[in-house]
Design an enzyme around this catalytic site. Structure first.
Site, PDB file in Angstrom:
ATOM      1  N   THR A  19       0.899  -0.817  -0.434  1.00  0.00           N
ATOM      2  CA  THR A  19       0.006   0.180  -0.150  1.00  0.00           C
ATOM      3  C   THR A  19       1.147   0.845   0.017  1.00  0.00           C
ATOM      4  O   THR A  19       1.934   0.846   0.694  1.00  0.00           O
ATOM      5  CB  THR A  19      -0.890  -0.159   0.993  1.00  0.00           C
ATOM      6  OG1 THR A  19      -1.482   1.153   1.012  1.00  0.00           O
ATOM      7  CG2 THR A  19       0.360  -0.125   2.144  1.00  0.00           C
ATOM      8  N   ASP A  20       0.343   2.525  -0.240  1.00  0.00           N
ATOM      9  CA  ASP A  20       0.808   3.958  -0.690  1.00  0.00           C
ATOM     10  C   ASP A  20       1.080   3.769   1.098  1.00  0.00           C
ATOM     11  O   ASP A  20       1.711   5.294   1.248  1.00  0.00           O
ATOM     12  CB  ASP A  20       0.122   4.526  -1.352  1.00  0.00           C
ATOM     13  CG  ASP A  20      -0.901   5.182  -0.919  1.00  0.00           C
ATOM     14  OD1 ASP A  20      -2.019   4.438  -0.342  1.00  0.00           O
ATOM     15  OD2 ASP A  20      -1.418   5.883  -1.804  1.00  0.00           O
ATOM     16  N   GLU A  21       0.527   3.552   1.791  1.00  0.00           N
ATOM     17  CA  GLU A  21       0.365   3.917   3.084  1.00  0.00           C
ATOM     18  C   GLU A  21       1.440   3.840   4.259  1.00  0.00           C
ATOM     19  O   GLU A  21       2.069   4.214   5.456  1.00  0.00           O
ATOM     20  CB  GLU A  21      -1.350   3.669   4.220  1.00  0.00           C
ATOM     21  CG  GLU A  21      -2.218   3.564   3.469  1.00  0.00           C
ATOM     22  CD  GLU A  21      -3.449   3.514   4.518  1.00  0.00           C
ATOM     23  OE1 GLU A  21      -3.532   3.637   5.799  1.00  0.00           O
ATOM     24  OE2 GLU A  21      -4.547   3.258   3.489  1.00  0.00           O
ATOM     25  N   TYR A  43      -1.984  -0.577  10.999  1.00  0.00           N
ATOM     26  CA  TYR A  43      -1.941  -1.165   9.779  1.00  0.00           C
ATOM     27  C   TYR A  43      -0.898  -0.971   8.798  1.00  0.00           C
ATOM     28  O   TYR A  43      -0.520  -2.042   8.465  1.00  0.00           O
ATOM     29  CB  TYR A  43      -3.090  -0.532   8.631  1.00  0.00           C
ATOM     30  CG  TYR A  43      -3.754  -1.393   7.349  1.00  0.00           C
ATOM     31  CD1 TYR A  43      -3.337  -2.163   6.875  1.00  0.00           C
ATOM     32  CD2 TYR A  43      -3.460  -0.814   5.859  1.00  0.00           C
ATOM     33  CE1 TYR A  43      -3.328  -2.789   5.631  1.00  0.00           C
ATOM     34  CE2 TYR A  43      -3.275  -0.413   5.173  1.00  0.00           C
ATOM     35  CZ  TYR A  43      -3.511  -1.723   4.817  1.00  0.00           C
ATOM     36  OH  TYR A  43      -3.092  -2.100   3.183  1.00  0.00           O
ATOM     37  N   LYS A  94       2.383  -3.385   6.854  1.00  0.00           N
ATOM     38  CA  LYS A  94       2.362  -3.626   5.604  1.00  0.00           C
ATOM     39  C   LYS A  94       4.635  -3.312   5.256  1.00  0.00           C
ATOM     40  O   LYS A  94       4.692  -3.536   4.842  1.00  0.00           O
ATOM     41  CB  LYS A  94       1.590  -2.521   4.753  1.00  0.00           C
ATOM     42  CG  LYS A  94       0.095  -3.359   5.037  1.00  0.00           C
ATOM     43  CD  LYS A  94       0.355  -4.559   4.405  1.00  0.00           C
ATOM     44  CE  LYS A  94       0.225  -4.517   2.504  1.00  0.00           C
ATOM     45  NZ  LYS A  94       0.325  -6.063   1.947  1.00  0.00           N
ATOM     46  N   ARG A 138      -7.825  11.418  -0.247  1.00  0.00           N
ATOM     47  CA  ARG A 138      -7.043   9.672  -0.619  1.00  0.00           C
ATOM     48  C   ARG A 138      -6.603   9.626  -2.603  1.00  0.00           C
ATOM     49  O   ARG A 138      -7.440  10.508  -2.989  1.00  0.00           O
ATOM     50  CB  ARG A 138      -7.290   8.938  -0.592  1.00  0.00           C
ATOM     51  CG  ARG A 138      -7.670   8.787   1.126  1.00  0.00           C
ATOM     52  CD  ARG A 138      -6.487   7.944   1.183  1.00  0.00           C
ATOM     53  NE  ARG A 138      -6.785   7.907   3.004  1.00  0.00           N
ATOM     54  CZ  ARG A 138      -6.692   9.035   4.070  1.00  0.00           C
ATOM     55  NH1 ARG A 138      -5.592  10.103   3.326  1.00  0.00           N
ATOM     56  NH2 ARG A 138      -5.636   8.770   5.086  1.00  0.00           N
ATOM     57  N   HIS A 185      -4.572  10.130  12.219  1.00  0.00           N
ATOM     58  CA  HIS A 185      -5.589   9.590  10.706  1.00  0.00           C
ATOM     59  C   HIS A 185      -4.550  10.743   9.314  1.00  0.00           C
ATOM     60  O   HIS A 185      -3.655  12.079   9.660  1.00  0.00           O
ATOM     61  CB  HIS A 185      -7.587  10.431  10.077  1.00  0.00           C
ATOM     62  CG  HIS A 185      -7.686   9.968   9.703  1.00  0.00           C
ATOM     63  ND1 HIS A 185      -9.293  10.363   9.426  1.00  0.00           N
ATOM     64  CD2 HIS A 185      -7.280   8.918   8.806  1.00  0.00           C
ATOM     65  CE1 HIS A 185      -9.786   9.307   7.965  1.00  0.00           C
ATOM     66  NE2 HIS A 185      -8.173   9.039   7.270  1.00  0.00           N
TER      67      HIS A 185
HETATM   68  P1  NAD Z   1      -8.897  -7.696   2.092  1.00  0.00           P
HETATM   69  O1  NAD Z   1      -8.948  -7.035   3.333  1.00  0.00           O
HETATM   70  O2  NAD Z   1     -10.554  -6.908   1.036  1.00  0.00           O
HETATM   71  O3  NAD Z   1      -8.896  -9.089   1.494  1.00  0.00           O
HETATM   72  C1  NAD Z   1      -8.100 -10.129   1.933  1.00  0.00           C
HETATM   73  C2  NAD Z   1      -8.253 -11.690   1.757  1.00  0.00           C
HETATM   74  O4  NAD Z   1      -7.014 -12.413   2.865  1.00  0.00           O
HETATM   75  C3  NAD Z   1      -9.274 -12.061   2.165  1.00  0.00           C
HETATM   76  O5  NAD Z   1      -9.943 -12.595   1.802  1.00  0.00           O
HETATM   77  C4  NAD Z   1      -8.567 -13.111   3.781  1.00  0.00           C
HETATM   78  O6  NAD Z   1      -9.944 -13.556   4.290  1.00  0.00           O
HETATM   79  C5  NAD Z   1      -7.348 -12.629   3.451  1.00  0.00           C
HETATM   80  N1  NAD Z   1      -6.693 -13.663   4.544  1.00  0.00           N
HETATM   81  C6  NAD Z   1      -5.939 -12.505   5.273  1.00  0.00           C
HETATM   82  N2  NAD Z   1      -5.652 -13.293   6.263  1.00  0.00           N
HETATM   83  C7  NAD Z   1      -5.371 -14.125   6.304  1.00  0.00           C
HETATM   84  C8  NAD Z   1      -4.277 -15.011   6.423  1.00  0.00           C
HETATM   85  N3  NAD Z   1      -3.620 -15.357   8.339  1.00  0.00           N
HETATM   86  N4  NAD Z   1      -3.918 -16.238   5.665  1.00  0.00           N
HETATM   87  C9  NAD Z   1      -4.405 -16.391   4.650  1.00  0.00           C
HETATM   88  N5  NAD Z   1      -5.649 -15.688   4.004  1.00  0.00           N
HETATM   89  C10 NAD Z   1      -5.492 -14.967   4.900  1.00  0.00           C
HETATM   90  O7  NAD Z   1      -7.967  -6.992   1.328  1.00  0.00           O
HETATM   91  P2  NAD Z   1      -7.838  -5.803   0.009  1.00  0.00           P
HETATM   92  O8  NAD Z   1      -8.094  -4.445   0.066  1.00  0.00           O
HETATM   93  O9  NAD Z   1      -8.548  -6.962  -1.291  1.00  0.00           O
HETATM   94  O10 NAD Z   1      -6.236  -5.681   0.028  1.00  0.00           O
HETATM   95  C11 NAD Z   1      -5.427  -6.783  -1.063  1.00  0.00           C
HETATM   96  C12 NAD Z   1      -4.242  -6.417  -0.124  1.00  0.00           C
HETATM   97  O11 NAD Z   1      -3.956  -5.495  -1.456  1.00  0.00           O
HETATM   98  C13 NAD Z   1      -3.523  -6.073   0.976  1.00  0.00           C
HETATM   99  O12 NAD Z   1      -2.209  -7.169   1.454  1.00  0.00           O
HETATM  100  C14 NAD Z   1      -3.706  -4.487   1.307  1.00  0.00           C
HETATM  101  O13 NAD Z   1      -2.768  -4.304   1.721  1.00  0.00           O
HETATM  102  C15 NAD Z   1      -3.343  -4.713  -0.221  1.00  0.00           C
HETATM  103  N6  NAD Z   1      -3.634  -3.226  -0.827  1.00  0.00           N
HETATM  104  C16 NAD Z   1      -5.073  -2.678  -0.726  1.00  0.00           C
HETATM  105  C17 NAD Z   1      -5.574  -1.430  -1.430  1.00  0.00           C
HETATM  106  C18 NAD Z   1      -7.174  -1.006  -1.348  1.00  0.00           C
HETATM  107  O14 NAD Z   1      -7.441   0.382  -0.560  1.00  0.00           O
HETATM  108  N7  NAD Z   1      -8.224  -1.840  -1.034  1.00  0.00           N
HETATM  109  C19 NAD Z   1      -4.926  -0.107  -1.370  1.00  0.00           C
HETATM  110  C20 NAD Z   1      -3.487  -0.596  -1.292  1.00  0.00           C
HETATM  111  C21 NAD Z   1      -3.062  -2.559  -1.261  1.00  0.00           C
END
Ligand code: NAD
Length: 358
Positions: free
Chosen positions: A133-135, A159, A163, A223, A296
């Protein structure tokens, strides 16, 4: 190719898997623990495709990971499994340390063990793609700066700190052990199948139900929003084309204040769902300012020049087109929403996997 995707039942992971299965001949194994955020219904469009398989596995379980590597023999790994909601990380950080840090460590070690034993040609072609993430870069408050791939890490929340830790582990496994890793850091995603705890789906669904639309502080947080299918395309391009050791920032060039996002959703709903709940004159009347989240960050913004220059990736959706698609998707998929919100889906997961856990 055989692609192992972790967290494929989540919001972005499911978009990645739908993209790969619908547009390529590659096989995918989805490794997911199915936490509250994982939902196999997000994969219903492709679940019967012979190129798709699912394994109900926790990435912290090293023995299970070793078995998966032995059986599936992946060519590429796309690691998305994570605890991903900042608010939850403030009230319960342990799960974030466990999955995001320890889980990534276990996955790296299982991968290294498998990768070391590969024949030379497979070893060279192998990639471990860590999705972040960019965070991790912290807050841009008071500057006009954008995040570059070289911006120092300064995470603010449990969080983003977890990451950031996982990014450091991945980079170290590349530098120390030569594991062929790539990292991407992306801005806020939005789009279909987004769990309703996050801002955009929460506002759409609360508005349709005539409930308050909570806005943190004064809503001035900025954002950079990216449509999830644009992100999925970028991730597939990175894992198949990027050089080992690279980092790419991915963003939509769509900086928006939270309050403007909420107003934009209300305006779209006035047009697409004009029959409002009883007692609601205008959707925007439901906007309610609530106490800001501790720590925040005010502003995040991505400079996505490098991925454009190196790989030719640019987003296809503007915020206006992507948001319209998203609002329409939630209007058209009330069943998915009802299942997620009622807990029916979690009951199904508990029943379905009872025997595994016994
Ligand atoms: P999400 O919370 O929707 O999905 C996470 C998935 O991981 C779920 O299906 C969950 O069941 C699974 N999971 C959690 N713990 C687990 C474990 N111990 N073992 C196996 N599976 C597990 O998240 P997302 O929004 O789809 O984000 C996916 C990735 O992208 C993350 O790594 C997040 O940090 C990164 N990300 C998200 C965003 C965003 O805006 N949502 C932006 C940038 C990066």
């Amino acid at each position: 190719m055989k692609i192992l995707v972790t967290g494929g039942a989540g919001f972005i992971g499911s978009a990645v898997i739908r993209h790969i299965i619908q547009n390529t001949q590659n096989s995918v194994l989805n490794v997911d623990k199915l936490t509250y955020a994982g939902n196999l219904e997000s994969l219903s469009l492709i679940e019967k495709n012979p190129n798709y398989q699912f394994s109900h596995t926790d990435i912290c379980d090293r023995a299970a990971l070793d078995q998966i590597f032995t059986d599936f023999q992946p060519d590429l790994i796309m690691h998305l499994a994570a605890e991903s909601h900042v608010d939850r990380s403030i009230t319960g950080s342990a799960a974030f340390v466990e999955t995001n840090i320890i889980g990534t460590y276990q996955l790296l070690e299982a991968t290294r063990h498998y990768w070391n034993a590969l024949p030379e040609n497979k070893k060279t072609a192998f990639r471990f793609h860590h999705i972040s993430t960019d965070e991790v870069y912290g807050d841009l408050e008071g500057t006009e700066d954008l995040f570059l791939e070289t911006t120092p890490y300064a995470p603010s929340s449990p969080y983003s700190a977890s990451k950031a830790s996982s990014d450091h582990l991945v980079r170290a496994w590349n530098r120390t052990y030569g594991l062929p890793t790539i990292i991407t850091n992306c801005s806020n995603n939005y789009g279909p199948y987004h769990f309703p705890e996050k801002l955009i789906p929460l506002v759409i669904l609360n508005a349709l139900a005539g409930k308050a639309l909570p806005v943190y502080g004064n809503g001035a947080q900025i954002r950079d929003w990216l449509y999830v299918e644009d992100h999925a395309r970028a991730l597939y391009q990175v894992v198949t084309e990027a050089a080992v050791g690279e980092t790419y920032n991915i963003g939509g060039h769509n900086e928006q204040q939270n309050i403007d996002v909420v107003h934009a959703i209300c305006e779209l709903l006035e047009e697409l769902a004009p029959n409002k709940p009883e007692g609601v004159a205008q959707y925007k009347d439901l906007i309610t300012y609530v106490t800001d989240r501790p720590g925040h960050d005010l502003r995040y913004a991505i400079d996505a020049t490098k991925i454009k220059q190196d790989l030719g990736w640019v987003p296809q959706e503007t915020f206006a087109t992507g948001l319209r698609k998203t609002v329409q998707w939630y209007l058209d998929h009330q069943d998915w929403v009802a299942n997620v919100q009622s807990g029916e889906y979690q009951n199904w997961v508990a029943q379905q996997y009872q025997s595994e856990q016994a």
